[in-house]
Each structure stands twice: as C-alpha cells, then as structure tokens.
Design an enzyme around this catalytic site. Structure first.
Site, PDB file in Angstrom:
ATOM      1  N   ASP A  21       0.902  -1.213  -0.160  1.00 51.95           N
ATOM      2  CA  ASP A  21       0.086  -0.146  -0.051  1.00 51.95           C
ATOM      3  C   ASP A  21       0.833   1.390  -0.029  1.00 51.95           C
ATOM      4  O   ASP A  21       2.040   1.400   0.648  1.00 51.95           O
ATOM      5  CB  ASP A  21      -1.077  -0.015   1.311  1.00 51.95           C
ATOM      6  CG  ASP A  21      -1.921   0.871   1.227  1.00 51.95           C
ATOM      7  OD1 ASP A  21      -2.364   1.505   0.135  1.00 51.95           O
ATOM      8  OD2 ASP A  21      -2.472   1.338   2.234  1.00 51.95           O
ATOM      9  N   ASN A  23       1.417   3.407  -3.155  1.00 47.13           N
ATOM     10  CA  ASN A  23       1.946   3.893  -4.461  1.00 47.13           C
ATOM     11  C   ASN A  23       1.296   5.431  -4.823  1.00 47.13           C
ATOM     12  O   ASN A  23       2.145   6.217  -5.072  1.00 47.13           O
ATOM     13  CB  ASN A  23       1.843   2.854  -5.486  1.00 47.13           C
ATOM     14  CG  ASN A  23       2.289   1.443  -5.239  1.00 47.13           C
ATOM     15  OD1 ASN A  23       3.300   1.444  -4.628  1.00 47.13           O
ATOM     16  ND2 ASN A  23       2.013   0.585  -6.073  1.00 47.13           N
ATOM     17  N   THR A  67     -10.112  -7.170  -6.289  1.00 47.60           N
ATOM     18  CA  THR A  67     -11.320  -7.375  -7.024  1.00 47.60           C
ATOM     19  C   THR A  67     -11.952  -5.950  -6.868  1.00 47.60           C
ATOM     20  O   THR A  67     -12.702  -5.410  -7.675  1.00 47.60           O
ATOM     21  CB  THR A  67     -12.394  -8.257  -6.539  1.00 47.60           C
ATOM     22  OG1 THR A  67     -12.584  -8.226  -4.985  1.00 47.60           O
ATOM     23  CG2 THR A  67     -11.879  -9.749  -6.702  1.00 47.60           C
ATOM     24  N   GLU A  68     -11.800  -5.244  -5.671  1.00 48.79           N
ATOM     25  CA  GLU A  68     -12.387  -3.889  -5.546  1.00 48.79           C
ATOM     26  C   GLU A  68     -11.501  -2.867  -6.295  1.00 48.79           C
ATOM     27  O   GLU A  68     -11.989  -1.664  -6.819  1.00 48.79           O
ATOM     28  CB  GLU A  68     -12.222  -3.410  -4.103  1.00 48.79           C
ATOM     29  CG  GLU A  68     -13.031  -4.062  -3.069  1.00 48.79           C
ATOM     30  CD  GLU A  68     -12.824  -5.637  -2.762  1.00 48.79           C
ATOM     31  OE1 GLU A  68     -13.634  -6.348  -2.393  1.00 48.79           O
ATOM     32  OE2 GLU A  68     -11.421  -5.999  -2.866  1.00 48.79           O
ATOM     33  N   ASN A  69     -10.216  -3.161  -6.830  1.00 44.94           N
ATOM     34  CA  ASN A  69      -9.657  -2.151  -7.627  1.00 44.94           C
ATOM     35  C   ASN A  69     -10.030  -2.132  -8.799  1.00 44.94           C
ATOM     36  O   ASN A  69      -9.796  -1.027  -9.798  1.00 44.94           O
ATOM     37  CB  ASN A  69      -8.111  -2.666  -7.777  1.00 44.94           C
ATOM     38  CG  ASN A  69      -7.119  -2.678  -6.561  1.00 44.94           C
ATOM     39  OD1 ASN A  69      -6.312  -3.083  -6.340  1.00 44.94           O
ATOM     40  ND2 ASN A  69      -7.787  -1.441  -5.475  1.00 44.94           N
ATOM     41  N   TRP A  70     -10.865  -2.905  -9.488  1.00 41.14           N
ATOM     42  CA  TRP A  70     -11.568  -2.794 -10.623  1.00 41.14           C
ATOM     43  C   TRP A  70     -12.516  -1.433 -10.901  1.00 41.14           C
ATOM     44  O   TRP A  70     -12.915  -0.972 -11.854  1.00 41.14           O
ATOM     45  CB  TRP A  70     -12.523  -3.882 -10.834  1.00 41.14           C
ATOM     46  CG  TRP A  70     -11.590  -5.248 -11.386  1.00 41.14           C
ATOM     47  CD1 TRP A  70     -11.522  -6.266 -10.606  1.00 41.14           C
ATOM     48  CD2 TRP A  70     -10.858  -5.499 -12.500  1.00 41.14           C
ATOM     49  NE1 TRP A  70     -10.720  -7.365 -11.461  1.00 41.14           N
ATOM     50  CE2 TRP A  70     -10.408  -6.669 -12.621  1.00 41.14           C
ATOM     51  CE3 TRP A  70     -10.412  -4.610 -13.725  1.00 41.14           C
ATOM     52  CZ2 TRP A  70      -9.554  -7.358 -13.473  1.00 41.14           C
ATOM     53  CZ3 TRP A  70      -9.754  -5.225 -14.768  1.00 41.14           C
ATOM     54  CH2 TRP A  70      -9.110  -6.641 -14.634  1.00 41.14           C
ATOM     55  N   ARG A  72     -11.412   1.512  -9.678  1.00 35.39           N
ATOM     56  CA  ARG A  72     -10.798   2.664  -9.731  1.00 35.39           C
ATOM     57  C   ARG A  72     -11.040   3.188 -11.155  1.00 35.39           C
ATOM     58  O   ARG A  72     -11.595   2.697 -12.177  1.00 35.39           O
ATOM     59  CB  ARG A  72      -9.121   2.245  -9.611  1.00 35.39           C
ATOM     60  CG  ARG A  72      -9.150   1.987  -8.195  1.00 35.39           C
ATOM     61  CD  ARG A  72      -7.458   1.947  -8.068  1.00 35.39           C
ATOM     62  NE  ARG A  72      -7.215   1.691  -6.664  1.00 35.39           N
ATOM     63  CZ  ARG A  72      -5.902   1.510  -6.046  1.00 35.39           C
ATOM     64  NH1 ARG A  72      -5.082   1.734  -7.023  1.00 35.39           N
ATOM     65  NH2 ARG A  72      -5.865   1.381  -4.820  1.00 35.39           N
ATOM     66  N   ARG A 189       1.603  -5.122   6.309  1.00 38.31           N
ATOM     67  CA  ARG A 189       1.029  -4.178   5.460  1.00 38.31           C
ATOM     68  C   ARG A 189       1.932  -2.825   5.585  1.00 38.31           C
ATOM     69  O   ARG A 189       2.089  -2.155   6.607  1.00 38.31           O
ATOM     70  CB  ARG A 189      -0.265  -3.822   6.048  1.00 38.31           C
ATOM     71  CG  ARG A 189      -0.974  -2.687   5.105  1.00 38.31           C
ATOM     72  CD  ARG A 189      -2.426  -2.447   5.308  1.00 38.31           C
ATOM     73  NE  ARG A 189      -3.107  -1.713   4.428  1.00 38.31           N
ATOM     74  CZ  ARG A 189      -4.245  -1.634   3.909  1.00 38.31           C
ATOM     75  NH1 ARG A 189      -5.136  -2.348   4.088  1.00 38.31           N
ATOM     76  NH2 ARG A 189      -4.756  -0.555   2.787  1.00 38.31           N
ATOM     77  N   ARG A 195      -5.721  -2.049   8.587  1.00 33.70           N
ATOM     78  CA  ARG A 195      -6.811  -2.789   8.233  1.00 33.70           C
ATOM     79  C   ARG A 195      -6.042  -3.820   7.141  1.00 33.70           C
ATOM     80  O   ARG A 195      -5.028  -3.818   6.701  1.00 33.70           O
ATOM     81  CB  ARG A 195      -7.993  -1.818   7.341  1.00 33.70           C
ATOM     82  CG  ARG A 195      -7.397  -1.272   6.316  1.00 33.70           C
ATOM     83  CD  ARG A 195      -8.644  -0.439   5.760  1.00 33.70           C
ATOM     84  NE  ARG A 195      -8.262   0.171   4.696  1.00 33.70           N
ATOM     85  CZ  ARG A 195      -7.885   1.547   4.601  1.00 33.70           C
ATOM     86  NH1 ARG A 195      -8.030   2.251   5.690  1.00 33.70           N
ATOM     87  NH2 ARG A 195      -7.712   2.266   3.524  1.00 33.70           N
TER      88      ARG A 195
END
Length: 249
Positions: A21, A23, A67-70, A72, A189, A195
């Site tokens: 995390d 970038n 899958t949530e990055n789709w 963006r 992380r 989280r």
C-alpha cells in the site's frame, strides 16, 4: 552486523504475505501522476523478492490487485494492466535465473487477454524453479474466494461427491485457491493503514500482523528483514498459554 545476519535462520517464517500500500500517496507527495507510484512499486516488488530469497522464505504472497481495484478510474486500471504486462515480461528471465517460482491466485478470467498471456508465460517459465515461490494475488479478494469455495462445495454436495457432514476446516481449505500453500506466518502491510482490506481472511486467522508507515515504493530489503526480526521476537501461542508453549519448546 547486517539485518540479514541478525535473523535466526532456524525460525524463518515459511510464508510472508504483503499488502503493498502507498503507491498513489508516494506519487502525490512528489506531485507526480499515480502511475509513477505504481512503476516505483514494481521496483519494490523486485527488492522484496530478492530479500525473501536471501532470507530463504519459502512463500511470498503479494496483494497485487484486488477485485475492488476494478472500481478505480478506467485510465488507472488500464495503466496498471499495461505496467503489469511490462513488468512480468521484463522480470521473468531474472526470476528463472534466481530460481523463483511464480503462482497466481484470483479471478484471473477478469484480466485482459494480453495480461493473462504474459502471466501464463511467466508461470510456465518458472514452473520448474525450486526456490522461493512468489504468489501474486491478482483480481483477488477473500470474500470472493470464500464465496467461490462455498459455491463449489454446494455443487459437489448436489453431485453427491461429498455430504454436508464432510465439511470441516480441512475440507474448506481444500476448496481455497491457496490449498497447496501454507497459511501466512506473518502479514505485512505498508502505508500506515491498519486494516486487512479483504485479503486472505481465512488464511491469516493466526498470522502475526505487522504494520509499517513506510510507503510501498520505499520498501527495501532491510524493511523485510525488520519485519522478520519483529516476527521472531513474538510468542506464537495458537490459543495455548505461554507455559504450554515454553514446555513444548
């Protein structure tokens, strides 16, 4: 003495998982487009793999694209896919040279065909390697994985391959994408967020959690070694008492 030399070679974590995390924030701090942060993130991936190999970590799982990055912006997703193709193509020869095997977990069918092609070439080329295994979590989320596992269990019950009484932890494990991979000993992380972000929720039930404010593009070999040393200074009880753990050792 280097940090690598300070690591207890008898207590190396078998499996290290990483939520990469920071970038975008790294790029923003430098008034650059987010894409530049992702490019620097690729360099950090290379450093992490090299460090894991030197420390003789057997499995390194990297949360590469959720899958949530789709969700963006389309331009960023396209840039990420293009960068992924380029990175995989460029890194494959070096991975083979360093005896690093690559595996992928996730909803791969959602990836563009050219991205899948580059990954297939990398998977095939590194399949004979016997050193560190790098697991790329691509188009992955834990809820998706668990839902998929439940669907397949229900299907096999319908087809009378199994019965509901067969369902236990081992059976559930056998339906997960990580069935041939040991659970992570430590989850790292970067980026300062506290989280899990829908990552390996079943598998990290007893993983040690390590959070660092360091943004992913700044992550280097010593960053990984610090996390491993921190891990080695913890007592892993798995529900037992300290006395039980000490008696066993």
């Amino acid at each position: 003495m280097s940090l690598l030399d300070q690591i207890d070679k008898e207590r190396i974590p078998v499996h290290v998982a990483v939520i990469m995390d920071g970038n975008g924030r790294w790029a923003k701090q430098r008034d650059l487009d987010r894409t530049f942060g992702h490019k620097e993130g690729v360099s950090a991936v290379r450093r992490a793999i090299e460090a894991a190999s030197k420390a003789e970590v057997r499995f390194l799982t990297l949360y590469t694209f959720s899958t949530e990055n789709w969700k963006r912006p389309e331009a960023e997703v396209k840039a990420l896919m293009s960068l992924m193709i380029q990175a995989v193509a460029n890194e494959t020869p070096e991975l083979v040279k360093n005896n690093v095997r690559v595996k992928v977990i996730g909803d791969i069918d959602r990836l563009p065909s050219d991205t899948k092609g580059a990954l297939d070439y990398c998977l095939s080329s590194t399949s004979v390697c016997t050193g560190t295994t790098v697991v790329l979590a691509l188009s992955y989320s834990s809820k998706w994985e668990l839902t998929n596992a439940m669907r397949n269990i229900a299907k096999d019950i319908d087809q009378k391959k199994i019965v509901s009484e067969d369902i236990n932890e081992d059976l559930v494990n056998s339906y997960l994408l990580t069935k041939d991979i040991p659970d992570p000993d430590i989850l790292i992380r970067t980026g300062g967020e506290l989280r899990i972000s829908n990552f390996l929720l079943w598998q990290i039930a007893y993983s040690e959690l390590y959070f660092t404010d360091e943004l992913w593009p700044d992550f280097n070999e010593d960053s990984l070694y610090k996390a491993i040393i921190d891990f080695q200074n913890r007592e892993r009880r798995f529900g037992k008492t300290s006395e039980q753990v000490s008696q066993k050792s």
